[in-house]
Motif scaffolding. Structure first.
Motif, PDB file in Angstrom:
ATOM      1  N   VAL A 212       0.870  -1.341   0.028  1.00 52.92           N
ATOM      2  CA  VAL A 212       0.043   0.049   0.005  1.00 52.92           C
ATOM      3  C   VAL A 212       0.904   1.147  -0.035  1.00 52.92           C
ATOM      4  CG1 VAL A 212      -1.734   1.041   1.548  1.00 52.92           C
ATOM      5  CG2 VAL A 212      -2.042  -0.970   0.892  1.00 52.92           C
ATOM      6  N   ILE A 213       2.003   1.373   0.791  1.00 51.05           N
ATOM      7  CA  ILE A 213       2.847   2.343   0.938  1.00 51.05           C
ATOM      8  C   ILE A 213       3.561   2.621  -0.331  1.00 51.05           C
ATOM      9  CG2 ILE A 213       4.791   3.261   2.313  1.00 51.05           C
ATOM     10  CD1 ILE A 213       3.647   1.811   4.800  1.00 51.05           C
ATOM     11  N   ASP A 214       4.207   1.733  -0.729  1.00 51.13           N
ATOM     12  CA  ASP A 214       5.368   1.727  -1.767  1.00 51.13           C
ATOM     13  C   ASP A 214       4.371   1.782  -3.082  1.00 51.13           C
ATOM     14  OD1 ASP A 214       7.917   1.196  -3.087  1.00 51.13           O
ATOM     15  OD2 ASP A 214       7.236  -0.572  -4.045  1.00 51.13           O
ATOM     16  N   GLY A 215       3.061   1.337  -3.454  1.00 50.77           N
ATOM     17  CA  GLY A 215       2.495   1.549  -4.600  1.00 50.77           C
ATOM     18  C   GLY A 215       1.553   2.948  -4.423  1.00 50.77           C
ATOM     19  N   GLU A 216       1.635   3.769  -3.277  1.00 53.34           N
ATOM     20  CA  GLU A 216       0.779   4.659  -3.096  1.00 53.34           C
ATOM     21  C   GLU A 216      -0.892   4.274  -3.545  1.00 53.34           C
ATOM     22  OE1 GLU A 216       2.436   7.643  -5.663  1.00 53.34           O
ATOM     23  OE2 GLU A 216       4.120   8.001  -4.111  1.00 53.34           O
ATOM     24  N   LEU A 217      -1.320   3.147  -2.877  1.00 47.75           N
ATOM     25  CA  LEU A 217      -2.607   2.794  -3.187  1.00 47.75           C
ATOM     26  C   LEU A 217      -3.393   3.280  -2.182  1.00 47.75           C
ATOM     27  CD1 LEU A 217      -1.675  -1.067  -3.824  1.00 47.75           C
ATOM     28  CD2 LEU A 217      -1.570   0.772  -5.585  1.00 47.75           C
ATOM     29  N   TRP A 218      -3.246   4.006  -1.275  1.00 44.53           N
ATOM     30  CA  TRP A 218      -4.340   4.552  -0.259  1.00 44.53           C
ATOM     31  C   TRP A 218      -4.997   5.499  -0.799  1.00 44.53           C
ATOM     32  CZ3 TRP A 218      -5.659   1.769   3.594  1.00 44.53           C
ATOM     33  CH2 TRP A 218      -6.848   2.213   4.693  1.00 44.53           C
ATOM     34  N   ASP A 219      -6.179   5.353  -0.729  1.00 38.19           N
ATOM     35  CA  ASP A 219      -7.297   6.329  -1.509  1.00 38.19           C
ATOM     36  C   ASP A 219      -7.579   7.617  -0.555  1.00 38.19           C
ATOM     37  OD1 ASP A 219      -9.129   7.288  -3.885  1.00 38.19           O
ATOM     38  OD2 ASP A 219     -10.532   7.086  -2.318  1.00 38.19           O
ATOM     39  N   HIS A 220      -7.510   8.806  -0.917  1.00 32.92           N
ATOM     40  CA  HIS A 220      -7.941   9.822   0.084  1.00 32.92           C
ATOM     41  C   HIS A 220      -9.257  10.412  -0.352  1.00 32.92           C
ATOM     42  CE1 HIS A 220      -4.189   9.603   2.174  1.00 32.92           C
ATOM     43  NE2 HIS A 220      -3.582   9.374   0.835  1.00 32.92           N
ATOM     44  N   PRO A 221     -10.105  11.044   0.311  1.00 30.23           N
ATOM     45  CA  PRO A 221     -11.326  11.602  -0.106  1.00 30.23           C
ATOM     46  C   PRO A 221     -11.025  12.945  -0.689  1.00 30.23           C
ATOM     47  CG  PRO A 221     -11.238  11.082   2.236  1.00 30.23           C
ATOM     48  CD  PRO A 221     -10.016  10.792   1.864  1.00 30.23           C
ATOM     49  N   GLU A 222     -11.676  13.172  -1.991  1.00 27.84           N
ATOM     50  CA  GLU A 222     -11.361  14.115  -2.548  1.00 27.84           C
ATOM     51  C   GLU A 222     -11.967  15.493  -2.042  1.00 27.84           C
ATOM     52  OE1 GLU A 222     -13.436  13.931  -6.258  1.00 27.84           O
ATOM     53  OE2 GLU A 222     -12.133  12.406  -6.950  1.00 27.84           O
ATOM     54  N   ASP A 223     -12.848  15.440  -1.011  1.00 31.75           N
ATOM     55  CA  ASP A 223     -13.394  16.543  -0.397  1.00 31.75           C
ATOM     56  C   ASP A 223     -13.923  16.107   1.255  1.00 31.75           C
ATOM     57  OD1 ASP A 223     -16.166  15.620  -0.601  1.00 31.75           O
ATOM     58  OD2 ASP A 223     -15.964  16.646  -2.621  1.00 31.75           O
ATOM     59  N   GLY A 224     -14.615  17.038   1.683  1.00 32.63           N
ATOM     60  CA  GLY A 224     -14.688  16.676   3.023  1.00 32.63           C
ATOM     61  C   GLY A 224     -16.226  16.110   3.152  1.00 32.63           C
ATOM     62  N   SER A 225     -16.832  15.877   2.056  1.00 37.35           N
ATOM     63  CA  SER A 225     -18.120  15.487   2.082  1.00 37.35           C
ATOM     64  C   SER A 225     -18.308  13.803   2.581  1.00 37.35           C
ATOM     65  CB  SER A 225     -18.867  15.451   0.769  1.00 37.35           C
ATOM     66  OG  SER A 225     -18.317  14.602  -0.300  1.00 37.35           O
ATOM     67  N   ALA A 226     -19.622  13.627   3.218  1.00 38.25           N
ATOM     68  CA  ALA A 226     -19.677  12.155   3.724  1.00 38.25           C
ATOM     69  C   ALA A 226     -19.365  11.218   2.659  1.00 38.25           C
ATOM     70  CB  ALA A 226     -21.014  11.985   4.395  1.00 38.25           C
ATOM     71  N   GLU A 227     -20.003  11.707   1.335  1.00 41.40           N
ATOM     72  CA  GLU A 227     -20.088  10.569   0.243  1.00 41.40           C
ATOM     73  C   GLU A 227     -18.572  10.120  -0.096  1.00 41.40           C
ATOM     74  OE1 GLU A 227     -21.824  13.393   0.369  1.00 41.40           O
ATOM     75  OE2 GLU A 227     -23.888  12.954   0.262  1.00 41.40           O
ATOM     76  N   ALA A 228     -17.540  11.344  -0.160  1.00 41.63           N
ATOM     77  CA  ALA A 228     -16.229  11.162  -0.606  1.00 41.63           C
ATOM     78  C   ALA A 228     -15.689  10.276   0.576  1.00 41.63           C
ATOM     79  CB  ALA A 228     -15.626  12.470  -0.530  1.00 41.63           C
ATOM     80  N   ARG A 229     -16.063  10.455   1.940  1.00 44.24           N
ATOM     81  CA  ARG A 229     -15.272   9.732   2.918  1.00 44.24           C
ATOM     82  C   ARG A 229     -15.705   8.426   2.867  1.00 44.24           C
ATOM     83  NH1 ARG A 229     -16.565  14.119   5.868  1.00 44.24           N
ATOM     84  NH2 ARG A 229     -18.385  13.089   6.909  1.00 44.24           N
ATOM     85  N   GLU A 230     -17.065   8.153   2.435  1.00 47.30           N
ATOM     86  CA  GLU A 230     -17.396   6.718   2.417  1.00 47.30           C
ATOM     87  C   GLU A 230     -16.809   5.811   1.209  1.00 47.30           C
ATOM     88  OE1 GLU A 230     -19.819   3.189   2.730  1.00 47.30           O
ATOM     89  OE2 GLU A 230     -19.063   4.603   4.344  1.00 47.30           O
ATOM     90  N   ARG A 231     -16.758   6.790  -0.050  1.00 52.82           N
ATOM     91  CA  ARG A 231     -16.123   6.193  -1.139  1.00 52.82           C
ATOM     92  C   ARG A 231     -14.733   5.770  -0.731  1.00 52.82           C
ATOM     93  NH1 ARG A 231     -17.458   9.619  -4.203  1.00 52.82           N
ATOM     94  NH2 ARG A 231     -15.648  10.942  -4.179  1.00 52.82           N
TER      95      ARG A 231
END
Length: 332
Positions: A212-231
């Motif tokens: 995950v770290i080496d491939g930068e595979l962790w997804d970060h929310p595009e914004d602070g919305s609940a939908e983005a965090r859930e996604r």
């Protein structure tokens, strides 16, 4: 009677396979069963997870207008979510004769047969020959886990294994050397079963974490919305489960190969002399178990893990990145 031109716009990989199999299945029907449909398949990303359903359906309608289709169905590998936060199997726009089908919502089980029935019902509904609900939500309690299972299977975690080939070779080399080391024999003999379980869990967690770290595979929310965090939570959980399954497959392969090597090369009398007791097959199982964990950490992580395309393609976040680039290129 004029035939109905049906367009299937499918995401690459599994959705495209589903669409083409559906087209081939319909074309193979005998004359008595064949429907008056002309099915065409276009394989390309057509929506983004951050877009609302109306945008995705509008892009499908544009495809239909450009190609002269009478109706269009989009088959996506993305989870669909309505404004109320419910996960969906199907979203339909009867006015524009367009619909969306989310493959992960099928839970990854009997995908081809279940998707074929769903497509037949959708096309019937859009053609006006049957009543199809505008929206088909997943069960509120089990829907998220059903969707997650579908996402993990859509990632095809077994394809992670080729991306770990260099790490697996390094671990095999480390394990082969460790198996004939008398100090390792003594250490393995001193370990209780729960320590072996902890060693297994730690070695697998280190592999997954490094990927995950080496491939930068962790997804970060595009914004602070609940939908983005859930996604992002859904993407990251599916990534961790996918990589974990791939790592477990490699670990089991390493264990079996270490065991075969131990059975072939070790002399029970020599090993028993160090352990000061008779050696049984159970001792070789424990030794191979311990060596598999040690080799996974020392060999694989010590040599570096390659996050190649096989691994990157098995995560939703990286496929989402590719989808954005292709859609942006199509607009230019």
């Amino acid at each position: 009677m004029t035939s109905v031109r049906v367009g299937l716009v499918a995401d690459p990989a599994e959705p495209t396979v589903v669409a083409r199999r559906f087209r081939d299945h319909e074309s193979r029907r005998d004359a008595a069963q064949r429907r008056d449909w002309q099915v065409e398949v276009v394989s390309e990303p057509f929506t983004l997870a951050c877009e609302d359903l109306g945008t995705a359906l509008g892009r499908l309608t544009d495809h239909a207008d450009a190609r002269g289709w009478d109706l269009v169905v989009g088959i996506t590998e993305l989870p669909l979510r309505d404004d109320e936060g419910r996960y969906l199997l199907v979203e339909t726009d009867h006015d524009h004769r367009a619909a969306l089908l989310s493959l992960p919502a099928l839970a990854g089980l009997r995908v081809h047969s279940r998707s074929r029935r769903a497509l037949q019902e959708l096309i019937h509904g859009l053609d006006g020959s049957s009543t199809q609900p505008q929206r088909v939500p997943l069960p509120s309690r089990s829907g998220r886990w059903r969707l997650l299972l579908g996402m993990v299977l859509a990632n095809r975690p077994w394809l992670v294994v080729p991306g770990l080939k260099s790490a697996l070779i390094a671990a095999l080399t480390t394990g082969a050397i460790a198996t004939i080391n008398s100090t390792v024999w003594l250490l393995a003999d001193s370990l209780s079963w729960w320590r072996l379980v902890v060693a297994t869990a730690v070695s697998l967690a280190m592999v997954v974490g490094w990927l995950v770290i080496d491939g930068e595979l962790w997804d970060h929310p595009e914004d602070g919305s609940a939908e983005a965090r859930e996604r992002s939570r859904l993407y990251n959980l599916s990534t961790l489960l996918t990589l974990s399954v791939g790592a477990v497959i490699c670990y089991l392969a390493l264990f079996v190969l270490n065991l075969l090597w131990a059975l072939f090369v070790l002399d029970p009398d020599v090993m028993g002399g160090y352990l000061e007791r008779g050696v049984e097959h159970g001792d070789l199982l424990v030794l191979s178990w311990f060596v598999a964990s040690a080799a996974t950490i020392g060999g694989a992580l010590g040599s570096g893990l390659e996050s190649d395309e096989a691994i990157r393609a098995a995560t939703y976040s990286k496929r989402e990145e590719d989808r954005r680039n292709r859609l942006a290129g199509a607009r230019d």
